[in-house]
Structures are given as C-alpha cells and as structure tokens.
Design a protein around this motif. Structure first.
Motif, PDB file in Angstrom:
ATOM      1  N   ASP A 167     -58.110 -37.561 115.216  1.00  6.96           N
ATOM      2  CA  ASP A 167     -58.263 -38.483 116.454  1.00  6.96           C
ATOM      3  C   ASP A 167     -56.784 -39.205 117.093  1.00  6.96           C
ATOM      4  O   ASP A 167     -55.995 -38.638 117.166  1.00  6.96           O
ATOM      5  CB  ASP A 167     -59.008 -40.211 115.349  1.00  6.96           C
ATOM      6  CG  ASP A 167     -59.789 -40.800 116.398  1.00  6.96           C
ATOM      7  OD1 ASP A 167     -60.316 -41.420 117.345  1.00  6.96           O
ATOM      8  OD2 ASP A 167     -60.838 -41.732 115.982  1.00  6.96           O
ATOM      9  N   ASN A 168     -56.973 -40.907 117.963  1.00  6.16           N
ATOM     10  CA  ASN A 168     -55.835 -40.655 118.694  1.00  6.16           C
ATOM     11  C   ASN A 168     -55.494 -42.833 118.869  1.00  6.16           C
ATOM     12  O   ASN A 168     -56.807 -42.966 118.253  1.00  6.16           O
ATOM     13  CB  ASN A 168     -55.541 -40.214 119.816  1.00  6.16           C
ATOM     14  CG  ASN A 168     -56.770 -40.335 120.594  1.00  6.16           C
ATOM     15  OD1 ASN A 168     -56.804 -41.444 121.319  1.00  6.16           O
ATOM     16  ND2 ASN A 168     -57.739 -39.523 120.563  1.00  6.16           N
ATOM     17  N   LYS A 169     -54.417 -42.674 119.004  1.00  8.86           N
ATOM     18  CA  LYS A 169     -53.971 -44.522 119.299  1.00  8.86           C
ATOM     19  C   LYS A 169     -55.075 -44.644 120.946  1.00  8.86           C
ATOM     20  O   LYS A 169     -55.132 -45.719 120.179  1.00  8.86           O
ATOM     21  CB  LYS A 169     -52.963 -44.826 118.895  1.00  8.86           C
ATOM     22  CG  LYS A 169     -52.348 -44.828 117.570  1.00  8.86           C
ATOM     23  CD  LYS A 169     -50.994 -44.695 117.545  1.00  8.86           C
ATOM     24  CE  LYS A 169     -50.184 -45.255 115.813  1.00  8.86           C
ATOM     25  NZ  LYS A 169     -49.536 -45.122 115.424  1.00  8.86           N
ATOM     26  N   SER A 170     -55.294 -44.180 121.294  1.00  8.49           N
ATOM     27  CA  SER A 170     -55.102 -44.563 122.724  1.00  8.49           C
ATOM     28  C   SER A 170     -56.610 -44.212 122.908  1.00  8.49           C
ATOM     29  O   SER A 170     -57.016 -44.404 124.573  1.00  8.49           O
ATOM     30  CB  SER A 170     -55.120 -43.351 123.964  1.00  8.49           C
ATOM     31  OG  SER A 170     -53.786 -43.128 123.130  1.00  8.49           O
ATOM     32  N   ASN A 171     -57.856 -44.128 121.865  1.00  8.80           N
ATOM     33  CA  ASN A 171     -59.044 -44.386 122.582  1.00  8.80           C
ATOM     34  C   ASN A 171     -59.517 -43.367 123.390  1.00  8.80           C
ATOM     35  O   ASN A 171     -60.342 -43.692 124.112  1.00  8.80           O
ATOM     36  CB  ASN A 171     -59.430 -45.661 123.090  1.00  8.80           C
ATOM     37  CG  ASN A 171     -59.432 -46.516 122.332  1.00  8.80           C
ATOM     38  OD1 ASN A 171     -59.412 -46.590 120.767  1.00  8.80           O
ATOM     39  ND2 ASN A 171     -59.378 -47.861 122.594  1.00  8.80           N
ATOM     40  N   ILE A 172     -58.917 -42.171 123.198  1.00 10.68           N
ATOM     41  CA  ILE A 172     -59.410 -41.221 123.958  1.00 10.68           C
ATOM     42  C   ILE A 172     -60.172 -40.129 123.813  1.00 10.68           C
ATOM     43  O   ILE A 172     -59.665 -40.203 122.068  1.00 10.68           O
ATOM     44  CB  ILE A 172     -58.294 -40.311 124.752  1.00 10.68           C
ATOM     45  CG1 ILE A 172     -56.849 -41.246 125.928  1.00 10.68           C
ATOM     46  CG2 ILE A 172     -58.604 -38.909 125.234  1.00 10.68           C
ATOM     47  CD1 ILE A 172     -55.795 -40.939 126.014  1.00 10.68           C
ATOM     48  N   ASN A 232     -56.119 -30.301 127.586  1.00 17.38           N
ATOM     49  CA  ASN A 232     -55.102 -31.358 126.974  1.00 17.38           C
ATOM     50  C   ASN A 232     -54.849 -32.629 127.086  1.00 17.38           C
ATOM     51  O   ASN A 232     -54.023 -33.400 126.752  1.00 17.38           O
ATOM     52  CB  ASN A 232     -53.426 -30.265 127.783  1.00 17.38           C
ATOM     53  CG  ASN A 232     -53.287 -29.301 127.201  1.00 17.38           C
ATOM     54  OD1 ASN A 232     -53.642 -28.920 126.052  1.00 17.38           O
ATOM     55  ND2 ASN A 232     -52.325 -28.074 128.322  1.00 17.38           N
ATOM     56  N   THR A 233     -55.705 -33.076 127.593  1.00 20.32           N
ATOM     57  CA  THR A 233     -55.993 -34.740 127.956  1.00 20.32           C
ATOM     58  C   THR A 233     -56.130 -34.957 126.307  1.00 20.32           C
ATOM     59  O   THR A 233     -55.914 -35.926 126.391  1.00 20.32           O
ATOM     60  CB  THR A 233     -57.108 -34.717 128.521  1.00 20.32           C
ATOM     61  OG1 THR A 233     -57.935 -34.004 128.377  1.00 20.32           O
ATOM     62  CG2 THR A 233     -56.733 -34.563 130.267  1.00 20.32           C
ATOM     63  N   LEU A 234     -56.726 -34.588 125.504  1.00 21.96           N
ATOM     64  CA  LEU A 234     -56.648 -34.750 124.231  1.00 21.96           C
ATOM     65  C   LEU A 234     -55.859 -34.613 123.388  1.00 21.96           C
ATOM     66  O   LEU A 234     -55.591 -35.321 122.452  1.00 21.96           O
ATOM     67  CB  LEU A 234     -58.379 -33.653 123.490  1.00 21.96           C
ATOM     68  CG  LEU A 234     -58.937 -34.674 122.285  1.00 21.96           C
ATOM     69  CD1 LEU A 234     -58.423 -36.085 121.596  1.00 21.96           C
ATOM     70  CD2 LEU A 234     -59.732 -33.682 121.689  1.00 21.96           C
ATOM     71  N   SER A 236     -52.596 -33.529 124.387  1.00 18.17           N
ATOM     72  CA  SER A 236     -51.520 -34.298 124.563  1.00 18.17           C
ATOM     73  C   SER A 236     -50.997 -36.392 124.159  1.00 18.17           C
ATOM     74  O   SER A 236     -50.022 -36.761 124.090  1.00 18.17           O
ATOM     75  CB  SER A 236     -50.728 -34.331 125.738  1.00 18.17           C
ATOM     76  OG  SER A 236     -51.754 -34.831 126.649  1.00 18.17           O
ATOM     77  N   THR A 237     -52.207 -36.329 123.594  1.00 21.02           N
ATOM     78  CA  THR A 237     -52.278 -37.414 122.606  1.00 21.02           C
ATOM     79  C   THR A 237     -51.374 -37.827 121.729  1.00 21.02           C
ATOM     80  O   THR A 237     -50.942 -36.972 121.540  1.00 21.02           O
ATOM     81  CB  THR A 237     -53.273 -38.302 122.726  1.00 21.02           C
ATOM     82  OG1 THR A 237     -54.614 -37.731 121.861  1.00 21.02           O
ATOM     83  CG2 THR A 237     -54.457 -38.433 123.981  1.00 21.02           C
ATOM     84  N   ASN A 238     -50.580 -39.322 121.580  1.00 22.57           N
ATOM     85  CA  ASN A 238     -50.773 -39.441 119.597  1.00 22.57           C
ATOM     86  C   ASN A 238     -51.251 -39.061 118.722  1.00 22.57           C
ATOM     87  O   ASN A 238     -52.463 -40.222 118.872  1.00 22.57           O
ATOM     88  CB  ASN A 238     -50.053 -40.597 119.526  1.00 22.57           C
ATOM     89  CG  ASN A 238     -48.407 -40.879 120.025  1.00 22.57           C
ATOM     90  OD1 ASN A 238     -48.042 -40.290 120.462  1.00 22.57           O
ATOM     91  ND2 ASN A 238     -48.597 -42.396 121.058  1.00 22.57           N
ATOM     92  N   LEU A 239     -51.692 -38.408 118.538  1.00 17.64           N
ATOM     93  CA  LEU A 239     -52.980 -37.578 117.400  1.00 17.64           C
ATOM     94  C   LEU A 239     -52.442 -38.497 116.275  1.00 17.64           C
ATOM     95  O   LEU A 239     -51.678 -38.662 115.161  1.00 17.64           O
ATOM     96  CB  LEU A 239     -52.871 -35.985 116.967  1.00 17.64           C
ATOM     97  CG  LEU A 239     -53.068 -35.615 118.807  1.00 17.64           C
ATOM     98  CD1 LEU A 239     -53.420 -33.422 118.305  1.00 17.64           C
ATOM     99  CD2 LEU A 239     -55.134 -35.893 118.966  1.00 17.64           C
ATOM    100  N   LEU A 240     -53.202 -38.513 115.068  1.00 19.85           N
ATOM    101  CA  LEU A 240     -54.010 -38.596 114.478  1.00 19.85           C
ATOM    102  C   LEU A 240     -54.879 -37.539 113.522  1.00 19.85           C
ATOM    103  O   LEU A 240     -55.551 -37.208 113.991  1.00 19.85           O
ATOM    104  CB  LEU A 240     -54.440 -40.724 113.760  1.00 19.85           C
ATOM    105  CG  LEU A 240     -53.679 -41.612 114.601  1.00 19.85           C
ATOM    106  CD1 LEU A 240     -55.100 -42.352 114.816  1.00 19.85           C
ATOM    107  CD2 LEU A 240     -51.894 -41.658 114.258  1.00 19.85           C
ATOM    108  N   THR A 241     -54.716 -37.556 112.450  1.00 20.00           N
ATOM    109  CA  THR A 241     -55.114 -36.484 110.946  1.00 20.00           C
ATOM    110  C   THR A 241     -55.892 -37.161 109.784  1.00 20.00           C
ATOM    111  O   THR A 241     -55.171 -38.481 109.287  1.00 20.00           O
ATOM    112  CB  THR A 241     -54.873 -35.090 111.307  1.00 20.00           C
ATOM    113  OG1 THR A 241     -55.737 -34.591 110.769  1.00 20.00           O
ATOM    114  CG2 THR A 241     -53.443 -35.425 110.027  1.00 20.00           C
ATOM    115  N   VAL A 242     -56.540 -36.953 110.052  1.00 18.22           N
ATOM    116  CA  VAL A 242     -57.310 -37.262 108.087  1.00 18.22           C
ATOM    117  C   VAL A 242     -56.455 -36.845 107.294  1.00 18.22           C
ATOM    118  O   VAL A 242     -56.260 -35.900 107.135  1.00 18.22           O
ATOM    119  CB  VAL A 242     -58.976 -36.954 107.796  1.00 18.22           C
ATOM    120  CG1 VAL A 242     -59.467 -37.161 106.676  1.00 18.22           C
ATOM    121  CG2 VAL A 242     -59.982 -37.097 109.272  1.00 18.22           C
TER     122      VAL A 242
END
Length: 394
Positions: A167-172, A232-234, A236-242
């Motif tokens: 997931d990411n913090k940017s709601n993208i 890459n729009t996904l 290149s975000t600040n990714l979070l992982t489970v």
C-alpha cells in the motif's frame, strides 16, 4: 417553555447518539472482538485496536463467511507526528443479524528504498515476461496469442496480484492500464510486415527478414516501456508492505429481535354501486403488519411500506340493510399495503373478503364470497418479546 426546551435537548442528544458508530474493540493476542461477544448487526461500527508505533497503516477487510468475497475495506493511516498506539477504522457496512463474517486485518510498515526498487524490478519482469509470451513475430505480421481485451485484463491482474501486500501513504491506487496501452496493442496486431514497407529503411547489408524483425521488436519495446511508465505511478510512491496479518474466520453477529407490529385502525369498504351512487360501510379493524424490507438494507420507501392482514371488528350493512360478514371467522377479513403519513399513523389500502350472511345463512359458501376494496387509517403498536438483543457465539 422550560419543559419544551428540555424535550428538544433530549431528542437532539438521542439522535446524535444513534448517529455515532458503535465501538468494537479488537484484541490482537486473542483474535477476538469485544472479548468474544458477537459483532453489532444492522448498524455501522468503529473498529478499534492497539497498533505498534512503527506501523503506519492498518487495513481491515470485511469478507463473506467463506472468506472469498470482499464486502468492505476500511483503512487507518497514521497522521504526521502521531505517536499513538491505537487505530480506529469506521466500518460503514451493516452486518446481517444472526450471521457470520470473516475478517483480515493487515498491519503495514514503510518499505526502504532498496526493497522498493526490488519490487519495481520484479513487477517489470512479470509484465515483460507476459508480453513476450503473448506477442509472436511471424513472417509478415505480428500475432497476438490472445484478444486485446484479455491481454489488458491479464496485465491488470499481474499488477493487482503483485501489489496485494503493498500500500502507500498517498492514497494512490492502480486504476488499470490506460487506453494508450490498449491502442498500442491494437496497432501491433494490425501492423503488416510486408517487404515493400521497409525498403526505404533497408541498408545494404540488411536482409528483409532482419529489417522486419527489428521493426517488430521496436514496436514491442515501445509497448513495454509504456506499460512500465504507467505502473511506475504506483511503485514510485512511498510504499508500505504488510509485516503482520490477522485472519478471523466465521465470526458471529448478534441476533436482532424484531417487534411484532399490530395495526389498530378504522376503515371504510366499498360494497356496491357506481361513482354517482355507491354503497359503503365502515368499522374498526385490527391486524398484524410486516415490513416489505429491512430498514438497514433496503430503501426508506420499501422498509416503511408494510403488508398487513387482519379482521374488521364489526360487520357491515349494505344498501338493502343486509348484514355483510366474512368467511371463516364470521367477520370481514382484509389484506392491505400501508405507508406511514406520520410517525405512528399509517394509511392502508387493500381488499376485504366479504360474505352476505343472508345468502349464506348456514356458514361458509365460497360462491358467495366477494372481494371489495377498502381504505383505512391506523396506528402502529410494536410488541417486543424479551428485552434488548439476543447474543450468540459458536
């Protein structure tokens, strides 16, 4: 005036309390909600639980009982500067009474740059591999092994499956590949590799076959680059992982008791005649009403509309002063649809089963039974069996 003001104050706060989400506490260690009590049914609720300081996002997925179908997903994201240890996720989905649901609660941490780059490379590799398998260079054309629509679906599925634990913090969110990718696939499919087409680009040392292959490979490379740029729009975000996940299977909901609604009213029934001269009579009636739908899941109109059935408490008299009764119980029987015009006052319209007592003095005679319309107005009386809501757990 004081009493009226106090009344408004109480009504306002009751309404406010009803509008709030009911808190439900999730115990991480026990994998239980509210110490093992059933979940609230037919209302929204607020899922709460403890969260470590290094967790940036918590997602709660509400699933059908078998765990396959996603019904609702809620997310809590740590705000900048928040050092708290509690998450709150509003669940704006009404659970059905006396049923079971499954949950998956995921805890996300931020991904470092090295891991993010690795995920991006891995995803690019999956997409490149699929495109290579799908596109075949033949003698005079480029052939797609599958329809364009299926290729688009499969490309989207690769991205969605690969990023299922990110997931990411940017709601993208990935919305699927664009029409540009679709158009590029269509162009590749429709591009011939005829010899005359490449004569102008041919060098002395090049064979026709070499030129065709190079051109086809260039088209495929352009498609791959387009696919990577969109995904890459996904990535290149600040990714979070489970980093942790809890799955709760077949958790029960509370059983909501429904009131038995009694209609008590007064109605008039048409007996005979035309619009200029017709005969009717009226009497009080009582019956049982059932809503056509559940207010938690159906529209306001459907849930407030009732189907009722009962008897008139008196017999009628027609224009000839004959007594009009009803079959079976010796009183007119009715069935009607009703809708409230005020909070507890309902307008009913339906039909009555009538029988002329003079024509059938010895009891029931279905040949003498007639159906006539009626209208009435009634008050609703809700009778509750037991108090509160029954709770159960397996």
């Amino acid at each position: 005036m004081k009493n009226f003001t106090l009344f408004l104050f109480v009504v306002f706060h009751i309404s406010l309390a009803q509008a709030q989400y009911k808190p439900v506490i999730f115990d991480y260690n026990k994998s239980l909600f509210d110490e093992g009590n059933p979940l609230p049914a037919e209302t929204f609720f607020m899922l709460q639980g403890e969260v470590p300081a290094d967790v940036d996002l918590v997602s709660a997925s509400l699933l059908a009982k078998d765990g396959e179908e996603l019904l609702y997903k809620g997310v809590w994201k740590r705000a900048a500067g928040d050092q708290g240890n509690t998450f709150q996720i509003p669940v704006s989905y009404r659970l059905r009474s006396n049923d079971e649901y499954s949950f998956r609660i995921n805890y996300f941490k931020e991904v470092d740059q090295e891991s993010s780059n690795k995920f991006q490379e891995q995803l690019h590799g999956y997409l490149d591999g699929y495109i290579d398998q799908t596109i075949q260079i033949e003698k005079n054309r480029i052939r797609l092994n599958e329809p364009v629509s299926r290729i688009m679906d499969n490309l989207n599925d690769i991205v969605n499956r690969s990023s299922a634990y990110y997931d990411n913090k940017s709601n993208i969110t990935f919305q699927g590949f664009s029409d540009l990718v679709k158009k590029s696939l269509q162009n590749i499919r429709n591009t011939p590799l005829s010899e005359g087409r490449f004569t102008v680009f041919k060098r002395k040392d090049d064979s026709n076959r070499d030129v065709k292959i190079k051109y086809a490979q260039d088209q495929i490379t352009q498609l791959k680059e387009l696919v990577k740029s969109e995904v890459n729009t996904l990535t290149s975000t600040n990714l979070l992982t489970v980093y942790d996940s809890k799955y709760i299977s077949k958790y029960a909901t509370e059983k909501v008791n429904k009131p038995l609604t009694v209609n008590v009213g007064y109605g008039a029934t048409y007996l005979s005649g035309d619009i200029n001269s017709f005969s009717y009579d009226s009497a009080p009636y009582v019956g049982i009403a059932f809503p056509l739908g559940n207010g938690a899941f159906n529209s306001k109109f459907i849930s407030r509309t009732t189907l009722s059935a009962g008897v008139f408490l008196g017999n009628f008299r027609n224009a000839e002063d004959q007594r009009i009764t009803g079959p079976v119980v010796g009183l007119p029987i009715y069935a009607a649809l009703g809708y409230p015009i005020f909070e507890f006052v309902r307008l009913n319209a339906g039909a009555t089963l009538l029988q002329n007592s003079a024509a059938a003095p010895d009891g029931l005679n279905f040949q003498q039974v007639t159906v006539r319309p009626f209208v009435g107005i009634s008050a609703d009386i809700n009778l509750w069996i037991g108090l509160g809501r029954n709770r159960r757990m397996k």
